[in-house]
Design a protein around this motif. Sequence first.
Motif, PDB file in Angstrom:
ATOM      1  N   VAL A   1       4.538 -33.266  37.577  1.00 20.36           N
ATOM      2  CA  VAL A   1       5.340 -34.443  37.886  1.00 20.36           C
ATOM      3  C   VAL A   1       6.650 -34.451  37.088  1.00 20.36           C
ATOM      4  O   VAL A   1       7.683 -34.906  37.592  1.00 20.36           O
ATOM      5  CB  VAL A   1       4.510 -35.749  37.723  1.00 20.36           C
TER       6      VAL A   1
ATOM      7  N   GLN B   1       9.015 -32.436  39.057  1.00 23.62           N
ATOM      8  CA  GLN B   1       9.432 -33.167  40.261  1.00 23.62           C
ATOM      9  C   GLN B   1      10.467 -34.246  39.930  1.00 23.62           C
ATOM     10  O   GLN B   1      11.465 -34.386  40.633  1.00 23.62           O
ATOM     11  CB  GLN B   1       8.216 -33.835  40.928  1.00 23.62           C
TER      12      GLN B   1
ATOM     13  N   ASP C   1      -2.586 -33.153  37.450  1.00 22.62           N
ATOM     14  CA  ASP C   1      -1.888 -33.051  38.740  1.00 22.62           C
ATOM     15  C   ASP C   1      -2.781 -33.350  39.933  1.00 22.62           C
ATOM     16  O   ASP C   1      -2.286 -33.435  41.063  1.00 22.62           O
ATOM     17  CB  ASP C   1      -1.310 -31.638  38.913  1.00 22.62           C
TER      18      ASP C   1
END
Lengths: 265, 265
Positions: free
Chosen positions: B45, B48, B17
């Motif tokens: 991610v 997200q 990350d």
Amino acid sequence: MLMQALHVIKIGGNVIDNSENLHRFLKDFTALEGHKILVHGGGKVATQISESMGIEAKMIDGRRITDIDTLRVVTMVYAGLINKNVVAQLQRYGANAIGLTGADGNMIHARKRPVKTIDYGFVGDIVENSINPENIAKLLDAGFTPVFCALTHDGEGQLLNTNADTIASAVAVALSEHYETTLVYCFEKKGVLHDINDDDSLIREINPEHYLKLKEEQIIHSGMIPKLDNAFAAISCGVKAVIIGHSDDLGQLKGNTAFGTRLSN
Amino acid sequence: MLMQALHVIKIGGNVIDNSENLHRFLKDFTALEGHKILVHGGGKVATQISESMGIEAKMIDGRRITDIDTLRVVTMVYAGLINKNVVAQLQRYGANAIGLTGADGNMIHARKRPVKTIDYGFVGDIVENSINPENIAKLLDAGFTPVFCALTHDGEGQLLNTNADTIASAVAVALSEHYETTLVYCFEKKGVLHDINDDDSLIREINPEHYLKLKEEQIIHSGMIPKLDNAFAAISCGVKAVIIGHSDDLGQLKGNTAFGTRLSN
């Protein structure tokens, strides 16, 4: 020394997007004997995922642009979703598939397309010495079946979106020094047709002389010309034959029966 | 016959990350001599991307469930976005990386977790003979550096989400018959600490006897116990040593200087 046979087979959206077509194709691909490489394009799923993420397709003068968001999506969809599901299915059917981008094993380099009138974004062009045939041959000789998606890299850490037809052709040419290579384009038609509306009018074989005549008679015209020009270019660079046919008919290749239109010298 | 050295190194979200941490790690990883395998987990991610696609994380009793939508996202993010960008960066630094799921080359099988009280969905458990060390060794011996993401397959065409720590440990154990294998877990701390709030209290070496004592004295407790139990289990199955350390310190491994906490018999 007798060279071993290799088939480099390219499929596009009409196979990828239809689960039934895809499974039939993957079974026939698995049944094909000898060394083989699969190259696949994108398909509609990349557009669907982009839309669900609120990313709009960027077009300039009717050309698709690969901006950074689009590159992220195609990396996810081509190298992840499509490629790995194809690999898992091929493993199920018995092919020892291994899914790759051009970055993997440094197998396919590309150069980010220079900005002239249009900035295409993260699009990579295959250039001289783009392909590393030794590294691809290592996988083939170890018994693996490489499955390439339409992504390359620039060697500086940047992934690039690259046309799958071009990848298939460049890989076939580069490996023709190591193997007796046939390049197969799976197509939405049965092959090159005398009459585009008549599937029974398939032309079985075309050599360069015949090709000139078919162009003069305007039997081959418009969009087919660059396709066949590229095919004959691959042949003049060492590929033994290029076959253009429908994915549903790939099973015919197994028995060495005629499949699609065969282009050769 | 003297066995060649192999490092199997696992990184998680704290490396993935953070772009700066990731690049430093990848440079140090590349500089490490001898055979090596990278195993990476997910990171933020995936969450997200799921959110941007409107897919909600499914939890039952505090456990994350891999439903079909989540499997699609992790296939895109782990095998596509993260894995291929890591590969492209490793190529840039000079490691001949090749990015893989367990489906590729049929290297890691798993069994879909049986439904007891909770249906975890498309989660795969590593079972006996899950790992195919011969196919992994073919890549290592051909000069490639395998980079595994946290996905496996069931051999029937189904990809499965599998814990990256478990993959790293199972791969290290399976390859310990072919190589002198060290398993490295990159961790958010410098290693096992005497005092969790004091980074200078690093315990350099732990053997099984010492481990029992540290547990008795409650210096090692709670979440560290299953981690170290698994590490000693890998050692008892043939792994030469397990190192738990911070990714920032990986460069120390190169010079054979002490790095993190080294567990061995």
